[in-house]
Write an enzyme that holds these catalytic residues in place. Structure first.
Site, PDB file in Angstrom:
ATOM      1  N   GLU A  30       0.806  -1.233   0.000  1.00 40.96           N
ATOM      2  CA  GLU A  30       0.000   0.000   0.000  1.00 40.96           C
ATOM      3  C   GLU A  30       0.832   1.273   0.000  1.00 40.96           C
ATOM      4  OE1 GLU A  30      -0.863  -2.675   1.679  1.00 40.96           O
ATOM      5  OE2 GLU A  30      -2.922  -3.101   1.074  1.00 40.96           O
ATOM      6  N   HIS A  33     -10.188  -5.123  10.849  1.00 40.27           N
ATOM      7  CA  HIS A  33     -10.824  -4.905   9.551  1.00 40.27           C
ATOM      8  C   HIS A  33     -12.164  -4.188   9.631  1.00 40.27           C
ATOM      9  CE1 HIS A  33      -7.904  -7.953   8.369  1.00 40.27           C
ATOM     10  NE2 HIS A  33      -8.156  -7.675   7.127  1.00 40.27           N
TER      11      HIS A  33
HETATM   12  C1  LIG Z   1      -1.933  -4.650   4.349  1.00 41.36           C
HETATM   13  C2  LIG Z   1      -3.027  -5.496   3.776  1.00 41.36           C
HETATM   14  N1  LIG Z   1      -3.399  -5.325   2.494  1.00 41.36           N
HETATM   15  C3  LIG Z   1      -4.359  -6.082   1.931  1.00 41.36           C
HETATM   16  C4  LIG Z   1      -5.001  -7.053   2.665  1.00 41.36           C
HETATM   17  C5  LIG Z   1      -6.103  -7.929   2.027  1.00 41.36           C
HETATM   18  N2  LIG Z   1      -5.614  -9.328   1.903  1.00 41.36           N
HETATM   19  C6  LIG Z   1      -5.945 -10.253   2.811  1.00 41.36           C
HETATM   20  S1  LIG Z   1      -5.176 -11.708   2.486  1.00 41.36           S
HETATM   21  C7  LIG Z   1      -4.409 -11.115   1.134  1.00 41.36           C
HETATM   22  C8  LIG Z   1      -3.486 -12.006   0.343  1.00 41.36           C
HETATM   23  C9  LIG Z   1      -2.319 -12.495   1.151  1.00 41.36           C
HETATM   24  O1  LIG Z   1      -1.561 -13.424   0.410  1.00 41.36           O
HETATM   25  P1  LIG Z   1      -0.452 -14.328   1.095  1.00 41.36           P
HETATM   26  O2  LIG Z   1       0.417 -13.485   1.957  1.00 41.36           O
HETATM   27  O3  LIG Z   1       0.230 -15.080   0.016  1.00 41.36           O
HETATM   28  O4  LIG Z   1      -1.228 -15.321   2.069  1.00 41.36           O
HETATM   29  P2  LIG Z   1      -2.265 -16.479   1.654  1.00 41.36           P
HETATM   30  O5  LIG Z   1      -3.641 -15.875   1.683  1.00 41.36           O
HETATM   31  O6  LIG Z   1      -1.886 -16.969   0.292  1.00 41.36           O
HETATM   32  O7  LIG Z   1      -2.113 -17.538   2.699  1.00 41.36           O
HETATM   33  C10 LIG Z   1      -4.748  -9.780   0.923  1.00 41.36           C
HETATM   34  C11 LIG Z   1      -4.265  -8.953  -0.194  1.00 41.36           C
HETATM   35  C12 LIG Z   1      -4.619  -7.179   4.026  1.00 41.36           C
HETATM   36  N3  LIG Z   1      -5.240  -8.054   4.839  1.00 41.36           N
HETATM   37  N4  LIG Z   1      -3.629  -6.416   4.536  1.00 41.36           N
END
Ligand SMILES: Cc1ncc(C[n+]2csc(CCOP(=O)(O)OP(=O)(O)O)c2C)c(N)n1
Ligand SMILES: Cc1ncc(C[n+]2csc(CCOP(=O)(O)OP(=O)(O)O)c2C)c(N)n1
Ligand SMILES: [Mg+2]
Ligand SMILES: [Mg+2]
Lengths: 341, 351, 341, 351
Positions: free
Chosen positions: A60, A129
């Site tokens: 972000e 959230h």
């Molecule tokens: C700072 C932030 N930006 C966006 C989000 C929304 N979000 C939740 S999970 C996710 C993807 C995370 O991917 P990863 O780290 O690979 O974990 P996975 O879900 O694959 O286990 C996003 C973008 C968030 N929770 N926090």
């Protein structure tokens, strides 16, 4: 005049403006291939291509900062934050760069940037959230803060934001995306700093913004059954804040209630209440009442979450207090004390 | 798609007001001799700012570039007039090298309306957008993503302009460094990020040495984590820096992919005007570094080629005295910003 | 009772507590080898070693987050932010982790964390380095926010912060570090949520915190020459906020002025004014006046910076307005309108 | 300085209330068979949470771990009882593997007072501090620095306990990732950061593939930028993961220096319960991945060693049914948090 959902009002505005102005680009997480977590940007990648609809990593601060640089160089970026909670990691970029660079450069740059996404709580997303960030951003000169409550406002305010020269914090409410409403056709735009009287009334003024406008209107219905005619003001934007409409209304009703979803201490309702009191002190027959969310991190359990959020009944009781039809909260309950930490 | 704009003979003065003339108008930018001359002026300028700070003429923070001149000079010598750049807060010299009038830079430090940012920014926020200088920024690392987005915008508009970003060794430990250059690496794969990254590694972030702030001391190598080609150069030798700059800028311009160069240099003065005792480094260390003064190194090279001699050097130093004195006089005599300026430029649109 | 500077009051408290409790560690940029940019931590590295006095890279989110983890595992970290402006890059860590983890874990962890450093403006540091962040942090449940105005408060509030179980936002004011004052000896501590009446008076209540307390006291002197006895309340902490002391005072003076250094819209003074009005509406003879900084990013030029900051004369005029000895600002000047963006 | 605590025979139930017994009490943790059994239970558990979500019993977000079990299992199998760990929001399985009662985990998802976080946290915030689980966190990357500081604290106290941190591939592009692991690398040089970093690389961050989110796809290599030893392992094979985990944990414990392992795995379900269409990947891709189901792979290994046969497998699956059914019943029958809980645990101190 067409009936659109709040979601489609936003989406169609993005399309109308992108068709019209090639300097508009969209950035955000999963806005392209994934089609957007709230589908605001569905199909836009196919329509405009990857150069204009930019899927970003989970960075972000990086992509908000990059959007600021794009804006300084003649583009018109519209950033989607997946939810406003995540804007907190980009807080420094928004406060120290977007809001101020025009000023500390001595006016050498424009920053035509819109940051938009869902704000607020209500679907059990728990503490990290479920925030409403308006009080943080509305405090900062250089930013404009919009809080649309209806599909028409979503379109009209977004268009104004996308055609301006300043960074705009565009706070949508996730709980409103499916709400439908009439939206004027064509090049419809709404000015910032102009509140709307959502419902006229003579007995008490209820000031709200974003999702709380519907709570205020619901309260107004209940009050009507009781013979109390509430006037509901929908602020539409918090920065600039429309003092005139509020003061003018209160000068007729002599009573005011302010409704806000987020934590009470140092929340947006405090500014609104202080503004009304400063402008209409001699005309007020009762202190301005604040109806706010409970002063706690948002709990997950549905029953607790419902205790946190303001409801129409809370607004009704507050309105009745301003009319001295309900005994006041003096000798505040135990929770009141704890409200201020 | 080339989009070259000739350097304006009489660049419009910042804030559109008259001020001392720019030293860069006197000679062609391409000439090494002209760059030597400009480095001498910049060094004298910075010494003067420290004097003015002690005399209370300059407020806030003051970070001077003395010792690091060859880095900015080498890169800005290769930057095209229509290219752009961003810096951190150690930015006076960059502004002067790009052609801003020393008077306008000094006036900014004095908080005058004729300053490069109309007195709104001060030492940390020099801006000269008419010359492609998109500003100095005070939050460490905070300007990095702006440069990445700016580079994207240049390509988006279909030009072959490039963007340069100067940052310190300390800035490499900020989160926004990581996020920004990962984006740059991704966008570069599409040819959409004509960015040249210049790490001004002066061995310290304030009082913290690179080894105490970074888990790895080969800073350039970190760019490999973003698929950004990187190299390390001697930042004290103008000629070496300029050659590396030429390569990197040409690469970025032709490929639209970011390039990174770590220029190893040294800060002769304290971190800021308040950093008097400098408990984090020894007198000897400073002496040793001063033995490789970039201005002297370039002077010797030019003497070697016969382009400079004793009298020429003396003349250049004397001219620098005059230019800096004029800058100070201009700043002294300029008016402070009018009170109406307080609410000017908070917003671009009406209320 | 010893006379100490605000700086030495903070430094000696760190030493007293570190000598007493080995679980206390300090983290921050240039607090060790460099001796601290404001020399609060001078010599502490030599005294306690690198394991307890930790020089960090320029990674506010990283080391504030690390300090939260340390606090969850039984240490008592005291983080120095070089200035509070830089806390904005750690905003998410402070809001979403430090403030909330106790709650969303169902009470399974303590977070005995203190984050301290200079807040506010006044020495020409321009827009990015001149912020007062109290309104941001005081809004958030789970945090405590202290704003010491004197050396004694610096010591008493810091000791309480360092012995507590919750994250504390400890806002020092750079312009106060050299101020001297009497400080009680020994284990002196001050409770949070207990304001002090810095000067008694019967005609008007002036509420302030941090550096603005001295501005309020200066104003009270001027008012006294004019036969107006101003009561000055020093809040000491904003979260918790001491409602009782303010209401009790206003119930005697019937008039109030709130002084705040930062931007007016959605600033801390709004909460204070709203709180007073809610609690003492029928007792107020005039609207609560807010004296605040101008609603602009801080300009560098000294003359402009001085126009931004609140001065004693501004407080005097506001106090006189509450006494109707000065005509009100109605038909607010052009700048007023622009104040709200 | 070893500080081993024996696993409590009857672990205190979260919230101190009775709930279904933990499946991990039945067999010694060290046994591979027991881990197979627990993986079967976890898989069934996650399938059940998806059902309950569709039935509206679970609110908010729901992120299941199906397909990634071997990663958490391999590492938690090697973690000592007094060691600790942090995770992101995809955390139900980690809690169960560490010994939390499935009933308490399900009750948290149902928002009941008997939940692992008393109904305050929900799916993203499982906490079981009595077992060293310092929680699941919802801001991507946000938990990483907490783990780094926690590791420092463990060494500061003079113990040989280690801290594990699980994070996703997407989290590697956050600024706080960079800041935190640079700190870990620096503190590790002093032997003050006994941290094991586990990257759960399931190829996507929501709908964005690693290649579209990261400028380099060899994620493990990024740790070299922090002087943190790193390796990449097959995250679908429990035995392989467990071996790597044993090495990394032993290393971190003995040296106090961080170690990083990228476990390559795959997410069988959508990112969250709302991710139904999954436009970012093909049915075939999912099929191929399911062909390497970590539960099946371990089952086959155990069949090979004769430890498992048809009947045994059937029995374990049937037992899993019962355990999950009990968990659901426990959650259903548990009371919601009382209203007084609303203001509980906002602060630790009074007033
Ligand atoms: C700072 C932030 N930006 C966006 C989000 C929304 N979000 C939740 S999970 C996710 C993807 C995370 O991917 P990863 O780290 O690979 O974990 P996975 O879900 O694959 O286990 C996003 C973008 C968030 N929770 N926090
Ligand atoms: C986010 C942030 N943290 C701390 C500071 C205070 N600060 C100003 S300059 C500086 C050191 C920067 O070092 P480096 O990037 O190497 O640049 P140099 O001063 O050596 O040119 C620090 C810590 C800041 N401005 N921003
Ligand atoms: Mg440096
Ligand atoms: Mg992933």
């Amino acid at each position: 005049m067409a009936e659109l959902s709040y979601r489609d009002a936003i989406r169609s505005t993005l399309i109308e403006e992108m068709d019209r102005d090639p300097s508009i680009v969209l950035l955000g997480e999963d806005i392209g291939v994934y089609q957007g977590t709230f589908r605001i940007t569905a199909d836009l990648l196919a329509r405009y291509g990857a150069k204009r609809v930019i899927d970003t990593p989970i960075s972000e601060a990086g992509f908000v900062g990059a959007a600021i640089g794009m804006a300084m160089l003649g583009l018109r970026p519209v950033v989607e934050v997946m939810t406003w909670n995540f804007s907190l990691v980009a807080f420094d970029q928004i406060i120290n760069n977007a809001a101020k660079v025009r000023y500390f450069s001595g006016g050498q740059v424009d920053v035509p940037l819109v940051i938009r996404g869902p704000n607020g709580a209500g679907v059990q997303l728990s503490a990290q959230h479920s925030q409403s960030v308006e009080a943080f951003y509305a405090h900062v000169p250089g930013l404009r803060v919009a809080t649309p409550a209806t599909p028409a406002e979503a379109k009209g305010l977004l268009r104004t934001a996308m055609r301006g020269r300043d960074p705009v914090i565009f706070l949508e409410h996730a709980a409103l995306y499916s709400h439908k409403g009439d939206v004027p056709d064509g090049d419809f735009a709404l000015p910032f700093g102009a509140a709307e009287i959502a419902r006229p009334g003579r007995d008490v003024t209820i000031v709200a913004y974003s999702r709380m406008v519907s709570v205020a209107l619901e309260a107004a219905d209940h009050l009507a059954e009781d013979g109390i005619a509430a006037e509901v003001i929908n602020l539409r934007t918090l920065r600039p804040l429309d003092h005139r409409t509020m003061i003018e209304s209160v000068s007729r009703t002599h009573r005011a209630v302010v409704v806000q979803e987020q934590w009470r201490p140092f929340g947006a309702a405090a500014e609104i209440a202080a503004t009304i009191t400063e402008g209409a002190f001699d005309l007020l027959d009762a202190p301005v009442e604040r109806v706010t969310g409970a002063d706690v991190p948002m709990p997950y359990a549905r029953n607790l979450e419902q205790l946190v959020l303001p409801h129409a009944e809370d607004v009704v009781r507050a309105a009745r207090r301003t009319l001295y039809r309900e005994e006041s909260k003096s000798g505040a309950p135990m929770t009141e004390g704890r409200r201020d930490g | 798609m080339a989009n070259r704009t000739a350097r304006k003979d009489t660049p419009r003065e910042p804030g559109g007001v008259a001020s001392a003339a720019s030293p860069l108008q006197a000679a062609a930018l391409s000439s090494t001799l002209a760059w030597y001359r400009t480095m001498v002026i910049a060094r004298r300028f910075e010494e003067e700012t420290e004097r003015a700070f002690r005399r209370g003429k300059i407020g806030g923070y003051l970070h001077v570039y003395s010792g690091q001149e060859a880095v900015a000079a080498g890169f800005l010598a290769e930057l095209r007039d229509d290219d752009i750049f961003f810096t951190a807060y150690r930015d006076h010299t960059h502004a002067i090298f790009r052609g801003a009038a020393p008077g306008a830079v000094m006036a900014e430090l004095y908080g005058k309306s004729t300053g490069l940012a109309r007195g709104k920014g001060g030492s940390m926020h020099m801006f000269d957008v008419s010359r492609g200088f998109y500003g100095g920024y005070g939050i460490v690392g905070g300007h990095i993503p702006l440069a990445v987005g700016a580079a994207y915008a240049l390509r988006y508009h279909g030009t072959d302009r490039v963007c340069l970003v100067f940052l310190g060794d300390g800035a490499m430990n900020t989160g926004v460094f990581h996020e920004s250059f990962n984006l740059a690496g991704l966008w570069g794969k599409e040819g959409l990020c004509p960015l040249v990254i210049v790490v001004e590694n002066n061995e310290y972030g304030m009082g913290t040495s690179v080894a105490r702030a970074s888990a790895v001391i080969d800073l350039a190598s970190r760019f490999s984590g973003y698929a950004i080609p990187n190299e390390r150069v001697d930042g004290m030798d103008f000629m070496t820096v300029r050659e590396a700059a030429a390569r990197a800028i040409a690469q970025a311009r032709s490929t639209g992919h970011p390039m990174a160069i770590e220029a190893h240099t040294y800060r002769f003065a304290g971190h800021g005007a308040a950093d008097v005792f400098q408990p984090y480094r020894s007198k000897n260390e400073i002496e040793d570094a001063r033995a490789r003064d970039p201005v002297v190194i370039l002077e010797q090279r030019l003497r070697g080629t016969g382009l400079l001699d004793e009298t020429r050097v003396a003349a250049i130093h004397e001219e620098a005295e005059h230019i800096v004195a004029d800058a100070v006089r201009f700043a002294e005599e300029s008016p402070p910003p009018p009170p109406e300026d307080l609410y000017a430029d908070v917003y671009g649109d009406e209320g």
